[in-house]
Design an enzyme around this catalytic site. Structure first.
Site, PDB file in Angstrom:
ATOM      1  N   ASP A 177       0.821  -1.224   0.000  1.00  0.00           N
ATOM      2  CA  ASP A 177       0.000   0.000   0.000  1.00  0.00           C
ATOM      3  C   ASP A 177       0.850   1.268   0.000  1.00  0.00           C
ATOM      4  OD1 ASP A 177       0.740   0.492   2.731  1.00  0.00           O
ATOM      5  OD2 ASP A 177      -0.850  -0.837   3.392  1.00  0.00           O
ATOM      6  N   ASP A 187       6.165  -5.766   6.698  1.00  0.00           N
ATOM      7  CA  ASP A 187       4.804  -5.211   6.674  1.00  0.00           C
ATOM      8  C   ASP A 187       3.911  -6.218   5.963  1.00  0.00           C
ATOM      9  OD1 ASP A 187       2.581  -3.632   6.680  1.00  0.00           O
ATOM     10  OD2 ASP A 187       3.320  -2.198   5.194  1.00  0.00           O
ATOM     11  N   ASP A 199      -1.778 -11.203   7.478  1.00  0.00           N
ATOM     12  CA  ASP A 199      -1.830 -12.330   8.418  1.00  0.00           C
ATOM     13  C   ASP A 199      -1.266 -13.588   7.765  1.00  0.00           C
ATOM     14  OD1 ASP A 199      -3.276 -11.656  11.026  1.00  0.00           O
ATOM     15  OD2 ASP A 199      -4.458 -10.601   9.523  1.00  0.00           O
ATOM     16  N   PRO A 252      -0.250 -15.247   1.396  1.00  0.00           N
ATOM     17  CA  PRO A 252       1.114 -15.389   0.864  1.00  0.00           C
ATOM     18  C   PRO A 252       2.217 -15.135   1.892  1.00  0.00           C
ATOM     19  CG  PRO A 252       0.001 -13.455  -0.075  1.00  0.00           C
ATOM     20  CD  PRO A 252      -1.027 -14.230   0.670  1.00  0.00           C
TER      21      PRO A 252
END
Lengths: 292, 292
Positions: free
Chosen positions: A97, A166, A169, A173
């Site tokens: 992100d 970062d 859960d 992947p």
């Protein structure tokens, strides 16, 4: 016991989180579904919501929101950047992100590498969540690689000052990126006095995950710390942020952090020198939880 | 967007909280409904749940749970009990579940008064939540009055050392107990160096409530403090605990609190001398929220 399906509004209900102590559910009221698709790795959804602005959802689990991403990203990134004496080379594994990238670029670094497995997460985030990455992907200090962090790390030895994990859960992947072997490889990839920073799950609904990650980091790194913070768009409770270091972290004082914070002229919304220390004070019941 | 109604399990979904920034919902999976009834003041429900053990619900809103009541009650009660030099007379307004009473009785007090408006809450809590009050209602230092806190406080002047407001959200019977006038009456009821402690809502979903209570307490009391803690069974995010005092709280050091804690031989699960100070460090975005 009013049931949301009888209401006219649309709600997003989160799927169960891996390692979860089941039995709770969060719902977020939706203004609009912006995107829904599947990559080779996961289901990706984007919603515009009333409470949190736009949210990114991977495999049914909220990853970040426009409204409170700063809490998560500042705790994950500013902590190791301030703990390290002079972070020049930074690696982010995951972080599609761009929020972690944006935090790291606030420092006087040489370069920051991002290894994200899913190009689609970057693409969708750049399109729908520009307020999170801002201009970070375009920064000349940023180098983005699409690839598996597990493989990527093998190429480096004695190279990075700070490595930030970062990750989503461990159901998707990211599932192999919390193994003892992987942590050993990150340590090998770090230069002298290197630091690793990890989003290590919810104290409240994933106590098993928190204590597993913490104990593995403690096996690999001589100095470890764990901090807590609440990210409201995530499942109930408090989230953990784990630090592993090859340098003695105990020597760093409030005065040191304050001096560095002032010198960089940072104006953050969550992390501060006082929060740096306050967030690592754990109540007894959480201390016992991670010592298990 | 899996909808809970399609599942076989039973879920409790919380009603909207007054002052709420709407758009989120929590669901708690239920083992069994233990009680449902109406008093003259509110709807009372008790459920046995997977995540939190037994929960008490008033007018559709979770009030306390067996699993995490200690966080709420220690933060609400131990903080003022430790801030006061020698608390002898304590008043709890609300607190029908007995959890606050049990915390106060851990100190060397003379007497503790409870003024709860709804006898039914005490009755149901004593029956279904004995682990929360333990033997506190039977303690010879406890005096329970069924009555309106607003009227009750008028009888006292220069009398209590600590007043604890353990109230439900201001939609139900507690709605007049956050007025400036009521806070002035509590101040009048306090002896020299008296302290008031208040559950003052969620920073995350009730920012308007937090800043309203905080600014009113600051108008009435010369010294104020605000602390935060997460009570997982409550709506998303961080809860606030406000303190008002007529004595200078700044003079109290970590050493003072540690000494007192050791002397009382307390073994608490959340509150500690370190938490006492760490929990009042606020990130910038919350500081700005309450200063509004």
């Amino acid at each position: 016991m009013k049931n949301p399906i009888t209401e006219k509004d649309k709600w997003f209900f989160e799927e169960s989180v891996p390692y979860d102590v089941s039995g709770t559910k969060i719902g977020i009221k939706i203004k609009k579904k912006l995107y829904s698709g599947k990559s080779s790795f996961q289901k990706i959804e984007l919603y515009d919501t009333y409470a949190y602005g736009r949210i990114l959802v991977l495999d049914g689990i909220v990853q970040t929101s426009e409204k409170d991403e700063f809490i998560y990203h500042e705790m994950l990134c500013q902590t190791p950047m301030f703990l390290h004496e002079n972070p020049r080379r930074v690696l982010i594994i995951g972080g599609g992100d761009g929020g972690a990238l944006e935090e790291v670029l606030k420092h006087k670094i040489e370069k920051v590498w991002v290894a994200e497995i899913d190009a689609k997460v970057i693409e969708v985030s750049r399109k729908y969540l520009p307020s999170i990455s801002k201009r970070a992907f375009k920064n000349k200090k940023s180098e983005i690689t699409i690839g598996d962090g597990k493989e990527y790390i093998n190429k480096y030895k004695d190279f990075f000052d700070v490595i930030i994990l970062d990750l989503s859960d461990p159901g998707g992947p990211a599932k192999d990126l919390m193994s003892l072997d992987f942590y050993k490889k990150t340590k090998r990839a770090l230069r002298k006095n290197g630091i690793i920073s990890i989003q290590s799950g919810s104290f409240t609904c994933q106590p098993g995950l928190v204590s597993t990650i913490f104990s593995r980091i403690r096996k690999v790194f001589p100095y470890t710390e764990i901090r807590r913070a609440v990210v409201p768009c995530y499942q109930a409770g408090e989230y953990s942020f784990t630090i592993g270091s090859t340098a003695d972290l105990e020597k760093i004082t409030l005065k040191d952090i304050k001096k560095k914070y002032k010198k960089l002229k940072l104006d953050l919304k969550y992390y501060s020198p006082d929060i740096h220390f306050a967030s690592k004070v754990l109540p007894k019941y959480l201390k016992e939880m991670i010592e298990k």
